[in-house]
Design a protein around this motif. Sequence first.
Motif, short mmCIF file in Angstrom:
data_model
loop_
_atom_site.label_atom_id
_atom_site.label_comp_id
_atom_site.label_asym_id
_atom_site.label_seq_id
_atom_site.Cartn_x
_atom_site.Cartn_y
_atom_site.Cartn_z
N UNK A 1 0.83 -0.98 0.12
CA UNK A 1 -0.09 0.02 0.20
C UNK A 1 0.92 1.21 0.07
N UNK B 1 -2.10 -0.85 -5.36
CA UNK B 1 -3.19 -0.83 -4.42
C UNK B 1 -3.93 -2.13 -4.42
N UNK C 1 -5.57 -11.87 1.72
CA UNK C 1 -6.81 -12.72 1.52
C UNK C 1 -6.59 -13.94 0.51
N UNK D 1 -12.64 0.52 -6.73
CA UNK D 1 -11.32 1.16 -6.36
C UNK D 1 -11.31 2.48 -5.90
N UNK E 1 -12.33 1.64 -2.25
CA UNK E 1 -11.22 0.97 -1.65
C UNK E 1 -10.41 2.28 -1.13
N UNK E 2 -10.13 2.92 -1.94
CA UNK E 2 -8.99 4.08 -1.52
C UNK E 2 -9.60 4.92 -0.20
N UNK F 1 -9.38 3.43 2.85
CA UNK F 1 -7.83 3.14 3.07
C UNK F 1 -7.55 4.39 3.78
N UNK F 2 -8.16 5.48 3.28
CA UNK F 2 -7.87 6.80 3.89
C UNK F 2 -8.15 6.83 5.05
N UNK G 1 -5.69 5.85 7.29
CA UNK G 1 -4.52 6.60 7.26
C UNK G 1 -4.75 7.73 8.31
N UNK H 1 -7.91 -1.54 7.09
CA UNK H 1 -7.23 -1.86 5.73
C UNK H 1 -7.59 -3.22 5.22
N UNK H 2 -8.01 -4.17 6.13
CA UNK H 2 -8.13 -5.39 5.59
C UNK H 2 -9.45 -5.33 4.85
N UNK H 3 -10.64 -4.76 5.24
CA UNK H 3 -11.71 -4.48 4.56
C UNK H 3 -11.67 -3.48 3.26
N UNK H 4 -10.94 -2.67 3.35
CA UNK H 4 -10.87 -1.71 2.37
C UNK H 4 -10.48 -2.68 0.89
N UNK H 5 -9.52 -3.62 1.28
CA UNK H 5 -8.88 -4.38 0.22
C UNK H 5 -10.06 -5.12 -0.44
N UNK H 6 -11.30 -5.38 0.06
CA UNK H 6 -12.27 -6.19 -0.48
C UNK H 6 -13.06 -5.49 -1.39
N UNK I 1 -12.80 -4.29 -4.41
CA UNK I 1 -12.61 -4.48 -5.76
C UNK I 1 -12.42 -6.11 -5.88
N UNK I 2 -12.64 -6.80 -4.78
CA UNK I 2 -12.41 -8.35 -4.93
C UNK I 2 -13.63 -9.25 -4.72
#
Lengths: 489, 292
Positions: free
Chosen positions: A99, A140, A148, B68, B71-72, B75-76, B79, B114-119, B121-122
């Motif tokens: 990231x 990203x 995952x 996307x 997700x960002x 993530x913000x 941060x 962060x873990x869930x943010x990544x989901x 777009x997945x």
Amino acid sequence: MSSTIQPLEFNGNWELSPSLESTDHLSLKNQYGLFINGNFVKPLSKKFFPTINPSNESTIAMIAEAEEKDVNLAVKSARVAYDGHWSKMPNKERAKYIYRIARMIQEKSKELSVIETLDGGKPIRESRDIDIPLAAAHFFYYAGWADKLKYAFPIANPKPVGVAGQIIPWNFPLMMAAWKIAPALATGNTLVLKPAESTSLTALKLAEIIQEADLPPGVVNIITGPGTTGNLMVNHRKIDKIAFTGSTAVGKSIMKNIAGSNKKSTMELGGKAANIVFEDAPLDQAVEGVINGIYFNQGHVCCAGSRLFIQESIYDLFIRKLKDRMQSLILGNPLDKNTDIGAINSHNQLRSINKYIDIGKKEGAEIFQLNCEIPSKGYWCAPTLFTNVSQSHAIAREEIFGPVLAVQTFRTTNEVINKANNTPYGLSAGVWTDKGSKVFNLTSKLNAGVVWANTYNKFDPTSPFGGYKESGHGREGGLHGLEAYLNLS
Amino acid sequence: MSERIKVLKTYKIFIDGKFPRTESGRYYQLKSKDIPYANVCLSSKKDLRNAVVAARKAFLPWAEKTAYNRSQILYRIAEMLESRKTQFIDELTIQGFSKKDASKELDQSIDRIIYFAGWADKINQVFGAVNPVASSHYNFTLFEPMGVIGVLSSDESPLLGLVSSIIPVIVSGNSCVVIASEKYPLSSISFAEVISNSDVPSGVINILTGTKKELASPISSHMDINALGLFSQKIDKQIFINATENLKRISSFNDIQIYSDDFDSPYIIKKFMESKTTWHPVEVDFTKTNNY
């Protein structure tokens, strides 16, 4: 029908004032070492070579040439980092490093775009809007996969491969580096990456970012040099996997070298994509798509739509529209924000493209080119279109990797499917029609790893990319792109 | 020598990206060893209705953002939270947490975001499907967000519970109205401040403080709420009965789950999504083609 169509007269209305991107904010060194074990080091070979701005032939910086001892050092540092810590680091912590890289690419996107354009010759509009944002997006996206993987490959106990050797081409330098590095890191591998000889700079800027992100030393090593450096990587015993993007010829020679060894491989090789326009297509959109398909990045695109198939009933009209649209393309300084067509990446590539243009003429095809001023310095090729092309012509069979389009016609769906599939390549294809049912018929019958319908040259980190047949094997991008860097049980 | 007088913080509620006081004007007091340290809004039914209106308005634009982008933005949030860790740790210690527990609560919360943010777009790559129907159709199933989700947050976990009840709900494109922990409300309002600095569009997350006793019933019977996430314990049976009126989907979680690493799972996200299947014809050509 064609006699009633008048050619468009633009009367110079396409001329725009220059709008040059500034370069005063760049931080570039005169000389770059090799990025090994977290540091920039002088090459043991003591050799450097210049990297050239292809739009004016000036030298931008000197780049280190890695020879055998340098390659050994890089591989060793990747191996130590892999065994020592990277493969054992908790997945979610690995994710955070990736990231960081994504965010720093975003922060430095302006600088990276300008350097990409200087070093590679592509229009700033493309490096700014496509190459660099996609590179960041790739990091990203794959950062999120790091913790995952068990959901991507349930019950398969995904394990990293080890040390990856990655060799990338000059057409999308930073983006290709991202396509290679991001999934390799997310899956827990360490790596040695070699950018193409003519476009090392953004990969070296990425090395600086990786340093700044405090990635543990040795996880990413970036070494520079010509094809012989790549060859040393391919034959290195301590490299577990080769990921290569480049020409089919080099791909085949790599496969010969690693044949019978335990090295895994992914090959993203050449293409000769069919872009198929049916009579019921939205024609103006299709014209845009065809132009973008072949002239995007000066045609230096492995999935370029270099074979155009037009349904006979709309041939005259479509060709007229296509030629009109070609005449509005702006060729010139890649740093100008109005530029559509930048410089050809290298002198060698220009020679190769020109050779094909000559062959096309000799074989009897009819040539049409953008009528424009060619800058006196640098490597340039006006967008070119050939009509009266047949399947047997070299320009319809071989990958030119330049702004050269070969146009053919067809009457029926079956005919165009046969023609489109009649090639050793199978990377991509395009279909233009208003009928959804026809789209899905075509996508099921075309032998290509990616099929675009009513669009072309679209890329996304979530979308797998890769070819059938001699366009290579393995996929990059998306969930499927993870598999190339994992051992599954 | 006079001591500097501290400025005390007013804790307000979070609706549509703004920080109003409850329209009811009521409050309840938090005390430590009988000394009051905060006056907290006692939100009303009317506040809840306002929050649902904001959430409904925010839903579509949020759901229509690219995965996307969502997700960002999530993530913000992580941060922003990381950079304000000290504030949250202090607040948790005022509410009776040890420094060590507070610090752990923060780390777990940030990592979970962060873990869930990544989901974002997945999720559809893992759960979506192309279905090989036996007719000449292209048939595929994708998961979509449900709409406005009513959330009763954990009573015992002030921040991790809150984060765990919000992020998995909104990552797919839902908006939400959250009733914060009655016992530990301070972190939830400070978290709202983080959200309002994180590019999350107004109305996607709305947070009310007050009592579950008063608010659980209206949230469960509100006809413009599509689903309930019950992260709170001891939910009255009547709440489940109320929810049947518009067939709200209900998912329940307990604090043991929230504090477990197993909570990091896409199945939590999927509980707040609907599947949609599309059929599209494929042109049939009865003449033979040479495929290779």
